[in-house]
Design a protein around this motif. Structure first.
Motif, mmCIF file in Angstrom:
data_model
loop_
_atom_site.group_PDB
_atom_site.id
_atom_site.type_symbol
_atom_site.label_atom_id
_atom_site.label_comp_id
_atom_site.label_asym_id
_atom_site.label_seq_id
_atom_site.Cartn_x
_atom_site.Cartn_y
_atom_site.Cartn_z
ATOM 1 N N LEU A 183 16.089 -9.794 -12.106
ATOM 2 C CA LEU A 183 15.709 -11.138 -11.645
ATOM 3 C C LEU A 183 14.305 -11.507 -12.140
ATOM 4 C CD1 LEU A 183 17.141 -11.039 -8.024
ATOM 5 C CD2 LEU A 183 18.054 -12.325 -9.981
ATOM 6 N N GLU A 184 13.413 -10.526 -12.206
ATOM 7 C CA GLU A 184 12.060 -10.788 -12.707
ATOM 8 C C GLU A 184 12.097 -11.136 -14.195
ATOM 9 O OE1 GLU A 184 7.810 -11.129 -12.729
ATOM 10 O OE2 GLU A 184 9.410 -11.470 -11.283
ATOM 11 N N LYS A 185 12.905 -10.428 -14.968
ATOM 12 C CA LYS A 185 13.047 -10.750 -16.394
ATOM 13 C C LYS A 185 13.582 -12.177 -16.557
ATOM 14 C CE LYS A 185 13.855 -6.055 -18.021
ATOM 15 N NZ LYS A 185 14.845 -5.100 -18.544
ATOM 16 N N LEU A 186 14.550 -12.535 -15.735
ATOM 17 C CA LEU A 186 15.100 -13.896 -15.792
ATOM 18 C C LEU A 186 14.037 -14.921 -15.412
ATOM 19 C CD1 LEU A 186 18.620 -13.342 -14.191
ATOM 20 C CD2 LEU A 186 18.096 -13.777 -16.600
ATOM 21 N N ARG A 187 13.270 -14.626 -14.354
ATOM 22 C CA ARG A 187 12.228 -15.555 -13.913
ATOM 23 C C ARG A 187 11.195 -15.771 -15.022
ATOM 24 N NH1 ARG A 187 7.242 -15.667 -12.409
ATOM 25 N NH2 ARG A 187 6.957 -13.418 -12.504
ATOM 26 N N LEU A 188 10.775 -14.691 -15.657
ATOM 27 C CA LEU A 188 9.785 -14.801 -16.731
ATOM 28 C C LEU A 188 10.341 -15.620 -17.900
ATOM 29 C CD1 LEU A 188 8.315 -11.184 -16.661
ATOM 30 C CD2 LEU A 188 7.183 -13.303 -15.929
ATOM 31 N N TRP A 189 11.607 -15.413 -18.243
ATOM 32 C CA TRP A 189 12.203 -16.190 -19.335
ATOM 33 C C TRP A 189 12.227 -17.676 -18.973
ATOM 34 C CZ3 TRP A 189 15.985 -19.681 -20.259
ATOM 35 C CH2 TRP A 189 16.250 -19.942 -21.602
#
Length: 128
Positions: free
Chosen positions: A103-109
């Motif tokens: 979810l953090e990777k998605l948020r950063l993207w």
């Protein structure tokens, strides 16, 4: 062909993997950053796991079978990129065991794709 895709799409929605169910819990109903995601959505002749059309993002979850179909996935991802979407792939075990990291990777993207709006300019007379 369209009817076949529609039938397959319904089956995929009904028979989601544990990883798909886990991620869908976080993406559905605008829960993730207020974005609208759809699951098992046909795009052309392909059915993607998750898509947010608003920001042009496809999320694919891969199980072990994807290690054996790399060429197919590359062709598919290339076609999707040609349609103007970005494909992010995660392994099923990543979603199940490291959900917060995914979810953090998605948020950063998303934040990189949609920078925060600039701060409003001060009104006339403020700060004097």
């Amino acid at each position: 062909m369209e009817e076949l895709i529609r039938v397959r799409t319904r089956a995929l929605r009904r028979d989601m993997t544990d990883a798909e169910r886990c991620l869908w819990y976080h993406l559905r109903a605008h829960r993730f950053m207020g974005l609208k995601f759809k699951r098992q959505k046909p795009l052309g002749r392909y059915i993607v796991d998750f898509v947010c059309l608003e920001i042009g993002l496809v999320i694919e979850l891969d199980g072990g079978q994807h290690a054996e179909q790399v060429a197919y996935d590359l062709r598919r991802d290339g076609w999707l990129r040609g349609q103007g979407v970005t494909v992010l792939r995660f392994w099923n075990h990543e979603v199940l065991l490291q959900t917060d990291a995914v979810l953090e990777k998605l948020r950063l993207w998303v934040e990189q794709k949609q920078p925060s709006p600039p701060a409003p300019l001060p009104q006339a007379g403020e700060g004097s």
